[in-house]
Design a protein around this motif. Structure first.
Motif, PDB file in Angstrom:
ATOM      1  N   UNK A   1      41.630  43.061  44.801  1.00 10.85           N
ATOM      2  CA  UNK A   1      41.696  44.203  44.077  1.00 10.85           C
ATOM      3  C   UNK A   1      42.330  43.965  42.712  1.00 10.85           C
ATOM      4  N   UNK A   2      43.408  42.859  42.952  1.00  9.50           N
ATOM      5  CA  UNK A   2      44.097  42.415  41.766  1.00  9.50           C
ATOM      6  C   UNK A   2      43.409  41.522  40.592  1.00  9.50           C
ATOM      7  N   UNK A   3      42.272  40.708  41.360  1.00  9.20           N
ATOM      8  CA  UNK A   3      41.719  39.802  40.364  1.00  9.20           C
ATOM      9  C   UNK A   3      40.434  40.284  40.025  1.00  9.20           C
TER      10      UNK A   3
ATOM     11  N   UNK B   1      38.203  31.941  43.580  1.00  9.32           N
ATOM     12  CA  UNK B   1      37.117  31.064  42.836  1.00  9.32           C
ATOM     13  C   UNK B   1      36.394  31.797  41.632  1.00  9.32           C
ATOM     14  N   UNK B   2      36.318  33.292  42.214  1.00 10.33           N
ATOM     15  CA  UNK B   2      35.649  34.166  41.345  1.00 10.33           C
ATOM     16  C   UNK B   2      36.637  34.290  40.022  1.00 10.33           C
ATOM     17  N   UNK B   3      37.663  34.229  40.121  1.00 11.76           N
ATOM     18  CA  UNK B   3      38.762  34.477  39.215  1.00 11.76           C
ATOM     19  C   UNK B   3      38.847  33.120  38.568  1.00 11.76           C
TER      20      UNK B   3
ATOM     21  N   UNK C   1      55.047  28.459  39.364  1.00  9.40           N
ATOM     22  CA  UNK C   1      54.736  28.436  38.033  1.00  9.40           C
ATOM     23  C   UNK C   1      54.634  29.674  37.268  1.00  9.40           C
ATOM     24  N   UNK C   2      53.799  30.640  38.004  1.00  4.74           N
ATOM     25  CA  UNK C   2      53.367  31.766  37.122  1.00  4.74           C
ATOM     26  C   UNK C   2      54.686  32.489  37.220  1.00  4.74           C
ATOM     27  N   UNK C   3      55.633  32.735  38.347  1.00  2.44           N
ATOM     28  CA  UNK C   3      56.622  33.565  38.278  1.00  2.44           C
ATOM     29  C   UNK C   3      57.901  32.746  37.417  1.00  2.44           C
TER      30      UNK C   3
ATOM     31  N   UNK D   1      54.399  47.824  33.560  1.00  2.00           N
ATOM     32  CA  UNK D   1      53.484  48.700  33.880  1.00  2.00           C
ATOM     33  C   UNK D   1      52.147  48.033  33.434  1.00  2.00           C
ATOM     34  N   UNK D   2      51.878  46.834  33.695  1.00  5.00           N
ATOM     35  CA  UNK D   2      50.501  46.266  33.639  1.00  5.00           C
ATOM     36  C   UNK D   2      50.598  45.085  34.660  1.00  5.00           C
ATOM     37  N   UNK D   3      49.596  44.423  35.080  1.00  7.77           N
ATOM     38  CA  UNK D   3      49.399  43.256  35.689  1.00  7.77           C
ATOM     39  C   UNK D   3      49.217  42.080  34.844  1.00  7.77           C
ATOM     40  N   UNK D   4      49.713  40.899  35.087  1.00  6.98           N
ATOM     41  CA  UNK D   4      49.895  40.079  33.966  1.00  6.98           C
ATOM     42  C   UNK D   4      48.701  38.871  34.518  1.00  6.98           C
ATOM     43  N   UNK D   5      47.714  39.391  35.295  1.00  7.21           N
ATOM     44  CA  UNK D   5      46.416  38.511  35.514  1.00  7.21           C
ATOM     45  C   UNK D   5      45.292  39.004  34.794  1.00  7.21           C
TER      46      UNK D   5
END
Length: 405
Positions: free
Chosen positions: A260-262, A186-188, A62-64, A395-399
């Motif tokens: 790292x990502x979230x 869960x933290x996200x 869904x995100x993709x 050049x940016x994370x979508x999260x």
């Protein structure tokens, strides 16, 4: 810039664009009225159970789809999430998968905690993108029940999730108790939905999974857990799980990448973690190997079920196989850490992995021989590539977190 380097860059850009187009095509091919199937439909996929709407797969897809730039995919991004919500258990848990032909939900052997987590993340993501507008509101009851079920899995002093062994995406790995991968999600979720105790969750997760850089917890049971975990020899990355008197130091790449990502890892921890993963060469020759150091039969973590079908031996499946889906999150994490040149280079390698076998989009590769394994036509490989491609292009994370409104 020389003529050769110009041609090389042009060839790389052509490959990236072709992978984008083929990813969109694969997702359109695997899309059904009930949502995205895990893999391309066919007799083998049907026999192996891949012709179904899986919780985590559908959410990542869904995100993709939302980031694909394709109107048809974006418009259908929420289908699978709606199917999963219709089969939500009375206690609030989302199913591992829904067999759309039998209209039957499955909840795995010992539960599937990340299906509910990924569903919540995808609903919040699509709602923030307006795909469609008001998705959170439409699923308000399912969201409340899902959060209630997760809250019932949370330790009431550590504020982190507890889970059974082999009950997340790595479903034949011996991780249990407090698991890095699930708790990073869960933290996200806590940040997305404005849940209570998010700061305590952040603090305790860092203390549990990297006790070498944290102070001693005030809670005496936390001090004992940390004392056991400090015996780990691998101190570069986060531990994969912490149970009462044992832990995982094999290097869970997906869990560390998501940390790292979230936002579970701060800047210093992110730099330390990426450095360790690069030193372990988990990105070679294709991104990314999902375990830094595979678990062998002589390890105290080895389980008899890892021999089932000889699937989870060292360098195979979740025990050191190369998963392009996770490679997409690896690339996106590099972008989030501003490692932009490396991210672009890794995106090229990810496209090359998807292209193997005449664009087979294979589920996973053997970590040493690179032999293609698993089911071809994997939807979440295509979706993860689209996520990574979007991150590199922008050049940016979508999260980035969109708090509850």
């Amino acid at each position: 810039m020389t003529r050769g380097s110009t041609r090389g860059r042009a060839a790389r850009q052509t490959l990236l664009q072709e992978c984008h187009e083929r990813s969109v095509q694969l997702l359109l091919q695997n899309l059904t009225p009930a949502g995205m199937l895990a893999a391309s439909p066919g007799s083998r996929a049907q026999r192996r159970g891949y012709a179904a709407v899986f919780g985590r797969d559908a959410a990542i897809c869904a995100i993709g789809m939302a980031l694909s730039g394709d109107r048809d995919l974006a418009g259908a991004a929420a289908r699978g999430l709606t199917t999963l919500a219709r089969h939500q258990a009375p206690n609030g848990q989302m199913p591992k998968f829904v067999d759309v032909h039998r209209s039957e939900a499955d909840f795995w052997y010992l539960g599937c905690i990340d299906a509910t987590l990924w569903w919540l993340i995808a609903v919040a993501f699509l709602d923030a993108c307006g795909m469609p507008t008001g998705l959170r509101r439409a699923h308000a009851t399912s969201i409340e029940r899902a959060l209630g079920w997760l809250d019932a899995q949370e330790h009431q002093r550590f504020f982190v999730l507890q889970q059974n062994e082999a009950s997340d995406w790595a479903d034949i790995m011996p991780r249990s108790g407090f698991v890095l991968y699930s708790n990073t999600l869960w933290y996200h979720v806590k940040r997305l939905y404005g849940l209570a105790h998010a700061e305590a969750t952040y603090r305790n997760l860092n203390g549990l999974f990297h006790p070498f850089s944290a102070g001693l917890p005030e809670y005496r049971r936390g001090r004992l857990l940390a004392d056991y975990a400090r015996k780990a020899e691998s101190r570069e990355w986060y531990l994969s799980f912490v149970n009462f008197a044992f832990f995982g130091e094999e290097g869970d790449v997906f869990g560390n990448v998501l940390a790292v990502l979230l936002g579970l890892a701060d800047r210093k921890a992110s730099a330390r973690t990426l450095k360790a993963l690069l030193r372990a060469q988990v990105h070679e020759p294709y991104p990314v190997r999902v375990v830094a150091r595979p678990i062998g039969p002589r390890s105290k973590l080895w389980r008899a079920y890892m021999m089932r079908h000889r699937q989870n031996l060292a360098w195979q499946y979740h025990n050191g196989g190369i998963w392009p889906m996770v490679g997409g999150f690896w690339v996106t994490a590099l972008v989030a850490c501003r490692r932009l040149r490396l991210a672009e280079a890794e995106l090229v390698k990810l496209a090359q992995a998807c292209a193997l076998g005449n664009w087979r989009f294979t589920e996973w590769l053997h970590g040493r021989t690179l032999a293609p394994r698993g089911m071809p036509g994997q939807s979440w490989n295509a979706a993860a590539y689209l996520i990574a491609h979007h991150a590199v292009q922008n050049r940016a994370s979508p999260f980035a977190v969109t708090p509850e409104r």
